[in-house]
Design a protein around this motif. Structure first.
Motif, PDB file in Angstrom:
ATOM      1  N   PHE A 132       0.867  -0.984  -0.033  1.00 45.82           N
ATOM      2  CA  PHE A 132      -0.024  -0.107   0.136  1.00 45.82           C
ATOM      3  C   PHE A 132       0.915   1.339  -0.106  1.00 45.82           C
ATOM      4  CE2 PHE A 132      -2.681   3.087   2.590  1.00 45.82           C
ATOM      5  CZ  PHE A 132      -3.352   3.368   1.472  1.00 45.82           C
ATOM      6  N   THR A 133       0.534   2.316  -0.858  1.00 50.16           N
ATOM      7  CA  THR A 133       1.429   3.375  -0.655  1.00 50.16           C
ATOM      8  C   THR A 133       0.430   4.711  -1.095  1.00 50.16           C
ATOM      9  OG1 THR A 133       3.254   4.436  -1.483  1.00 50.16           O
ATOM     10  CG2 THR A 133       2.093   3.520  -3.093  1.00 50.16           C
ATOM     11  N   ILE A 134       1.042   5.695  -0.754  1.00 49.65           N
ATOM     12  CA  ILE A 134       0.519   6.959  -0.921  1.00 49.65           C
ATOM     13  C   ILE A 134       1.413   7.970  -1.092  1.00 49.65           C
ATOM     14  CG2 ILE A 134      -0.804   8.860   0.745  1.00 49.65           C
ATOM     15  CD1 ILE A 134      -1.632   6.874   2.831  1.00 49.65           C
ATOM     16  N   ASP A 135       1.184   8.853  -1.892  1.00 49.29           N
ATOM     17  CA  ASP A 135       2.402   9.781  -2.616  1.00 49.29           C
ATOM     18  C   ASP A 135       1.973  11.160  -1.994  1.00 49.29           C
ATOM     19  OD1 ASP A 135       4.484  10.127  -3.697  1.00 49.29           O
ATOM     20  OD2 ASP A 135       3.860  10.201  -5.718  1.00 49.29           O
ATOM     21  N   HIS A 136       3.000  11.707  -1.523  1.00 54.24           N
ATOM     22  CA  HIS A 136       2.916  12.990  -0.775  1.00 54.24           C
ATOM     23  C   HIS A 136       1.935  12.900   0.508  1.00 54.24           C
ATOM     24  CE1 HIS A 136       5.102  14.261  -4.247  1.00 54.24           C
ATOM     25  NE2 HIS A 136       4.137  13.999  -5.049  1.00 54.24           N
ATOM     26  N   GLY A 137       0.618  12.836   0.219  1.00 52.37           N
ATOM     27  CA  GLY A 137      -0.149  12.470   1.315  1.00 52.37           C
ATOM     28  C   GLY A 137      -1.058  13.484   1.877  1.00 52.37           C
ATOM     29  N   THR A 138      -0.508  14.516   2.007  1.00 52.56           N
ATOM     30  CA  THR A 138      -1.101  15.746   2.832  1.00 52.56           C
ATOM     31  C   THR A 138      -2.791  15.596   2.484  1.00 52.56           C
ATOM     32  OG1 THR A 138       0.749  16.986   2.833  1.00 52.56           O
ATOM     33  CG2 THR A 138      -1.198  17.955   3.760  1.00 52.56           C
ATOM     34  N   GLY A 139      -3.650  15.512   3.346  1.00 53.04           N
ATOM     35  CA  GLY A 139      -5.272  15.691   3.071  1.00 53.04           C
ATOM     36  C   GLY A 139      -5.725  14.165   2.773  1.00 53.04           C
TER      37      GLY A 139
END
Lengths: 300, 300, 300, 300, 300, 300
Positions: free
Chosen positions: F202-209
């Motif tokens: 599982f991955t989230i790029d940058h992610g803010t918000g």
């Protein structure tokens, strides 16, 4: 005992301890806006002064000759600000009775003048402390270098604090000088009253238990060992049975005197130039110049 | 030496030091769930007590009479919680052998009772400490105010710790009292055993090197100078050659006694009311009331 | 005084204090890339060593026999790293004159060897310290348990620091040994020079004011009380009037000697096996084995 | 590059960076005696206020109803002192141009009045924050208790800081309010300008990326989701091309409005009572009461 | 579950977690003697740089023009030392595979050169940051002064960190630049890759959720609002399915572009000079100079 | 306003704030002897877990393969102790109503079992986090090494905290899981509810918000970009208008789904295997497997 009982005991104790009668003379009432003397701030003041006098040994250690002036500039600036604040706090503390607060411009101006006065004597203080370092080095075969003396020897720590405190006392700063010498007392076991007058090339070997009283006068090139007391024999009381302040009551040690460990010298007597006082003895009379006195031989 | 050799040396030393034979008697095994005595927590307990007894001098300093009760309320609350926890830790430490842990409700209840008991004596402790402050002030011409005595004098610090520790000892708290007096010993060089019994108006001048043993009994209005020992001369051994605990073996000083610096008074002897013991002497026999004894004169 | 004047005073003082003439011998010039001795790091080194030797009493306290090896493994690893860094710093400090920096691979290798050498002696150091703990316990009726002795007794703290420092000195580490014994001196008032040689079952009661000089030799089962000095009587000067280093000048105490409080023993004399030296006396001549010497009786 | 070159580069850079031309507008010149705004002190002020409003959740946690008043008493006292100091610092910071320092009695008196004014509104602030907690709890099926909402929900943290900051802004305190809302912005990603006006029962779900502009007016029972912007569309410039300050330019949200995630509402428009604004849309015109607007359907 | 079982579970888990297979690729093996990158040290480096660029706003705040040079001198010195150490640590971290340690003189020399190179650009960095401050001030009617912008605005914090990190990246420093921009990302929610190229007078309003990718090129006078993404649309994979590094894949924004909140601009497209991109839209094709594009109107 | 008036205002406010009516529901009453959840302790728990899972990157960094087991042994031990204490605190906090305290042996035993249960899953947690690191590395051309991903990427921080918190939630621990995910929320702007179920890689790029709701189910190989919401559309209320807890209301994302920045997906819908959701769109209906949906084109 039930939790209810605990509650009762604690609440009652709080009540008792909050009755004004019970804390009479033991409570320092704070006036809003007054700065407060701070042990932590005074510790920093001592460390700043040490870092200025012995650069590289204390304070930021990776200083070199290129950056020395930047560092001393910053230290002197911080010292001025913090010392002004603490001197002001000392002045306020001493003038407890004044009703109208003391963050007055006038008092702050006085504090700043005393702080600047202290700083102006630092070059001279460094010159004298250099002689103390030299005396400690020459007086101890176990010392390997000036650096070791400056960084490890408790005598240098105690004498540095004394010389700072004495200077502040001369400038009329209350309370702070005594706190500064007590810091060294706690760290080294050497208790020098800030009021004592001490010449150059002064050294104390080991030092634990040394006591130097308020009205002592010590010449140049004097050496004391651990446990030496330069104390008062007695002091006159006033009509109310309170001791009269400020009367000379401690010994005078002339130049080149040596006092061995655990010797006790009491009262306004004079130990003459070059005299030697042996250890574990009790001296309450003048000692002539050049004399050498020792304890009566032990019996077996 | 190659890195491989370092690895070998370190690993082997770890093995040796982890063999149970090697740490016998030197290892404090921890039982899960037991609280542990904490030097830091005990330091806070001492500071809280000081802040309650001498408000404004210790603790949060900008307290005034309007807010005093709030502050004392909070201090007492914190003291109760922290002291309960440390007393419980002390009880666990002392009862090492017990297999089944000791976070029992019963032991915690005991700890809370002892903590509440301690707090209940704080008003009386303040009353006695006030007499000690007065004695220090009256006995030192260099003292300018009660405030200076309370904030700077090592004797007040050492005597405060002793009075707290003695109270805890009377309540049956193990280990903690000794830790509290050793804190003062380290800071001031004054070593008072928590078991000693000491009257009101007690003062110690300068103080470094003072030793007051476990079974000493000291009356009211007594003054000691630095380096004074009130010690044991010898103590009986049991059949195994171990010292027998709890036998009275330290001196009794009656009211109004003065002992000068570096005097050593040993054994269960009595120094009578109003006697004066000169400095640097060795006393192992009773001193009559009102007597004045001094060292044989030094030879020149 | 106007703000302008303050500015002037401060700036001028900074100038004076930055003149190279004024800080000659008092300035530790830093060479980029050299590590610096750090009092804080040395404190951690002492605490790590204590935590290894007396597990559960010092360091992380909730250790049990299951996890002991994990903890000792981590402590030893940290000790190796920190000690290597500090020994390197000590070597650099001592070799000030070298122009070309000292973060050489060779010097770092030397430092690591000395650190590993120190660690390899820890099992033996623990064995000897166990005898010191036993001696303190057996010598004090007020002691309740080994645990109390290990956690509270200043003598154990001072002797531990001494034994570490002595080992480092034997390994040829400069400066650091003295800093480590001075830490204990400040905390306990006990001043043992790292160069002294001391046997097993050594104990010091109370301890404030004890001084043990660089060339002392102390046998097994020796006990000292507070205020005892084992010092030098005098020391020869070289042609320049500087003390000659390294000449034996402190006393030898054979096995089973007891020295009571405030006794001063000076010079390269021998106190024979089993002798007892009474308190507050001044000894500058040999004491035969088994002898018992005391102070001349006080006069009343 | 040789060390000499480094020296040269560093020294030259210091010179360039110290030329007054180079730091014009970027340098905050300090006037001696003026207090300075402190991020750390403001953090404590926020924590004290939180500890007063939500006792037991923030601040010292082992408070109970018996001791609550002691604790609130101490917190309020500390808050008054620290807030007075920081407000004074804010007033000084804002009045940079004044030549003659600003530790005037008059300004300090003003600061104290504003601090007292702030404290007097705390009971009302607690009442409103209670409605915000209730709204968060009722609006989130994942919430288990008020306690969880108070201790974990970023919205409560951000709204608390906003309500404190708004109150200080109303009292005419410069700079400080913005610093307080930026603290919450950094911790929660919720950016509420202290100038916004917000009714009771306000809640923000998740919250990261929410922006609420200076002249927003938000009614009661409004709920926003993460990423919602209530911003300005454009703003008029003055003759010099600088934005004119203080013109209403942000939206008005009437009671009971819901705005879903990432919606952007710009300009002085009104979203009528009970309207719902769908997520990810761009709204620059009035929305009638009760309306529900959503994004044009995505294409596949 | 009995304590014995806990012991078993913990010990077994330790074993599993210590098997080398289990931590492959997740374990940073340390080579003795190598410095280690430290988040705390990098935080101090950022703060020192900020204190040099914006004196009086960051760092020691009571600096004035008289003492400015002392302070900048000390800051630059500290920055040089700490940055050299951290760059060296970054170089070591990046060169993991090298067998023979990396505290080589050569690598340290390289690190020092890069640190000096960074410092030499600080005057220019201050000039550009001054334009960013000006742009933020002019772009926000809620801003009262440059001082408020410098001390409170998250955009200035994020852009400062980016400009430092970009400079370090240009000097060939690995890892450190990314850590520095991630610090600002965490504090402000603004994520600017250190590889991006950004002109002067750059500003970001509110900023939470802004993402600026590695190969972005941004002209002068550009303004972004919160939630704006300048990202990659897709990226080519190599034969192994791994992304190919370093290919330009992020947008180019020419001078004077404005992008409103939550707009997403993806791929190597160009937004022409003076164009305006409305909020909440998804842009994957070039935008002509001067154009204004907005979201399709929402439906009600 | 006179000082008297300040006194009056403060005292009155303290009274109002201490009335029990005023703090109803906002006050966490403490029961003596109960441990209290501590944000600081939970921070340490997260750091310990990170240090165990990614050795050398977090925790003491100079670990090598020789000493790894010692370090993991100590970390696991500390984790067990601290986690037991915090879980116990969480259980107490949740069971507020219970009259009789909760330091019961039974509850402590439960807490220890849950802590041991958590530790037993760490090897599996490390295996899954390794896939997350791999996914982040493969999905970002700007990533240079696994090491950079582990030390700098906010997604790894947020996903680590989520995986810990989810495990604790599964073990029935109250409150603590939410606090742990909120820590990551504050640091990274990524808000993952501990109740969500998330597969490997599982991955989230940058992610803010990013927001991921309580009842989300996410398959393997899923990638999200910044600003993505996986939220609830609405939720049923009970008879009292309170939301009904625990009803599935958030989306299901099957394996291999990609969701671009600022997309909002709401309600219990399913996004089929391999589907791609474009940025800035609002999705409230099922998305078929393999589909690709994007925003309606912007208008110019």
């Amino acid at each position: 005992m039930s939790p209810l009982n605990f509650t009762h005991i604690l609440a009652q104790t709080v009540d008792e301890l909050s009755e004004s009668e019970s804390y009479k003379g033991l409570f320092h009432q704070h006036t809003d806006g007054n700065p407060l003397p701070s042990g932590k701030a005074l510790q920093q003041i001592v460390e700043l002064t040490r870092a200025i006098v012995f650069p590289g040994y204390f304070g930021i250690s990776n200083v070199n000759s290129r950056t020395l002036k930047y560092h001393i500039g910053v230290y002197v600036e911080q010292l001025f600000d913090q010392l002004t604040e603490q001197i002001l706090a000392g002045l306020c503390f001493a003038g407890d009775g004044q009703e109208d607060g003391c963050c007055t411009e006038q008092l702050r101006q006085q504090a700043a003048e005393k702080a600047a006065g202290f700083i102006a004597t630092l070059p001279e203080m460094r010159r004298i402390l250099a002689t103390d370092v030299e005396a400690a080095y020459n007086g101890d075969p176990a010392a390997h270098s000036f650096g070791e003396v400056i960084s490890c020897y408790p005598a240098i720590r105690a004498i540095s604090n004394y010389r700072m405190a004495h200077q502040l006392l001369c400038l009329g700063v209350p309370l702070i000088p005594r706190i500064i010498t007590e810091m060294a007392h706690s760290e080294t076991g050497i208790d020098i009253h800030p009021g004592a007058q001490i010449g150059h090339h002064f050294t104390i070997d080991h030092g634990t238990g040394v006591v130097i009283g308020e009205t002592c006068i010590i010449g140049n090139n004097v050496k004391l060992y651990q446990g030496v007391t330069l104390g008062a024999k007695s002091f006159p009381l006033d009509a109310d049975g309170k001791p009269i302040k400020g009367i000379p009551r401690h010994p005078i040690l002339e130049d080149d005197v040596i006092v061995y460990s655990n010797a006790t010298i009491l009262g306004r007597i004079t130990v003459g130039r070059g005299a030697t006082v042996g250890g574990n003895i009790w001296v309450t009379e003048d000692v002539p110049a050049g004399a050498r006195i020792v304890q009566t031989k032990a019996k077996k």
